[in-house]
Scaffold this motif. Structure first.
Motif, PDB file in Angstrom:
ATOM      1  N   GLU A 186      10.172   0.215   5.551  1.00 12.65           N
ATOM      2  CA  GLU A 186       8.973   0.034   4.718  1.00 12.65           C
ATOM      3  C   GLU A 186       9.112   0.779   3.396  1.00 12.65           C
ATOM      4  OE1 GLU A 186       4.379   0.072   5.887  1.00 12.65           O
ATOM      5  OE2 GLU A 186       5.197   2.095   5.651  1.00 12.65           O
ATOM      6  N   THR A 188       6.897   2.228   0.194  1.00 14.39           N
ATOM      7  CA  THR A 188       5.531   2.635  -0.146  1.00 14.39           C
ATOM      8  C   THR A 188       5.285   2.688  -1.645  1.00 14.39           C
ATOM      9  OG1 THR A 188       6.225   4.951   0.004  1.00 14.39           O
ATOM     10  CG2 THR A 188       5.283   3.950   1.987  1.00 14.39           C
ATOM     11  N   GLU A 235      -1.206   0.690  -6.250  1.00 16.62           N
ATOM     12  CA  GLU A 235      -1.438   1.843  -5.394  1.00 16.62           C
ATOM     13  C   GLU A 235      -2.115   1.405  -4.098  1.00 16.62           C
ATOM     14  OE1 GLU A 235      -3.525   6.284  -5.660  1.00 16.62           O
ATOM     15  OE2 GLU A 235      -3.611   4.874  -7.353  1.00 16.62           O
ATOM     16  N   THR A 238       1.898  -1.609   0.371  1.00 19.16           N
ATOM     17  CA  THR A 238       3.219  -1.314   0.924  1.00 19.16           C
ATOM     18  C   THR A 238       3.972  -2.612   1.166  1.00 19.16           C
ATOM     19  OG1 THR A 238       2.377  -1.323   3.201  1.00 19.16           O
ATOM     20  CG2 THR A 238       2.432   0.808   2.037  1.00 19.16           C
ATOM     21  N   GLU A 269      10.112   4.280  -3.284  1.00 20.86           N
ATOM     22  CA  GLU A 269       9.980   5.338  -2.284  1.00 20.86           C
ATOM     23  C   GLU A 269      10.080   4.695  -0.913  1.00 20.86           C
ATOM     24  OE1 GLU A 269       6.696   8.610  -0.788  1.00 20.86           O
ATOM     25  OE2 GLU A 269       6.774   8.072  -2.921  1.00 20.86           O
TER      26      GLU A 269
END
Length: 288
Positions: A186, A188, A235, A238, A269
């Protein structure tokens, strides 16, 4: 029968017109009455034996006869045309007088002394402005500032892998540059920046990505001699593990375009750590 009817209608129309046009000559009638009265006065000196009352009777009788003839003539004309419906009448109405601007303008205010100055300055009357109201055009909002990511030649960073390529459907006037991102887990946070060097006539014709459009903010600008496409993951969003494509489309001068100075940079990230990737549009081996 039809001919007689036509003659009757024509006569009736002419009588109707004559009745409308007829105006009694009152001045002539009064002149005749005055001449008759003057003649009676001259004859009174020669025939004093005729009583004065008889002369007045003749005058009254002559006036009554004239009035009777006028009445009979009017009655005859009215009887001949009484069956005709009245013609519609048009009445000319003059326009109302136009008032001059000075008649409706407010008189200037009387001189008054200002709190700290001298009296005698006249205050200008408030009136409608002759200039049209200004309509301020909305100022277009400036595009969000885009910071160029530092170049990076590493196309592999832990769980992330990337590749840049020119789409095979590009032609002599148009091209598409593809940036492929592959994640093993995943993600982020993610920012993908594609830079197309200005080699002549380069201008954006669109962009797309294989991920949901609502998950990203796209900005297209020109900086440092390059056309820059920037996709930023919003924001709170994901991305699951997988492979995605980010593509920039653009026109260019006719002929084969050299993509040697084109590049891309990726900042993301994954696995709780910041990742940074980048590269150019040369052929890369898939060693992921």
């Amino acid at each position: 029968m039809t001919m007689r009817q036509d003659v009757h209608d024509e006569l009736r129309a002419r009588l109707h017109e004559a009745a409308e046009a007829h105006e009694p000559d009152r001045a002539r009638i009064l002149a005749r009455i005055e001449r008759g009265m003057a003649g009676q006065d001259r004859a009174a000196g020669h025939r004093a034996s005729r009583p004065p009352l008889w002369g007045w009777a003749r005058i009254v009788g002559a006036t009554a006869a004239v009035a009777g003839m006028l009445a009979v003539g009017g009655y005859a004309v009215a009887s001949a045309v009484k069956d005709d419906p009245p013609r519609p009448q048009t009445v000319a109405v003059s326009p109302p007088p136009v008032e001059s601007p000075s008649a409706t303008s407010r008189p200037p205010a009387s001189p008054s002394a200002t709190p700290g100055g001298s009296a005698g300055a006249e205050e200008e009357p408030a009136g409608p402005s002759s200039s049209p109201p200004s309509t301020a055009e909305p100022t277009p909002s400036a595009p969000p500032a885009v910071t160029l990511l530092p170049p990076n030649d590493d196309d592999d960073d832990g769980p992330l892998w990337s590749d840049g390529s020119i789409d095979p459907h590009s032609n002599d006037f148009w091209a598409q540059s593809n940036v492929t991102v592959r994640a093993k887990q995943e993600v982020t946070a993610l920012t993908v920046q594609l830079r197309i060097a200005q080699t002549g006539g380069v201008s954006s014709t669109g962009a797309w990505r294989s991920l949901p459009e609502d998950d990203f903010t796209l900005t297209v600008t020109e900086q440092d001699g390059s056309l820059v496409y920037t996709w930023v993951l919003k924001e709170g969003r994901t991305l699951a593990a997988g492979e995605w494509v980010f593509a920039g489309q653009y026109d260019h001068d006719r002929g084969g375009r050299d993509a040697e100075d084109d590049s891309y940079v990726i900042a993301g990230e994954a696995d709780g750590e910041e990742r940074s990737l980048g590269g150019d549009f040369a052929v890369h081996d898939d060693d992921a």
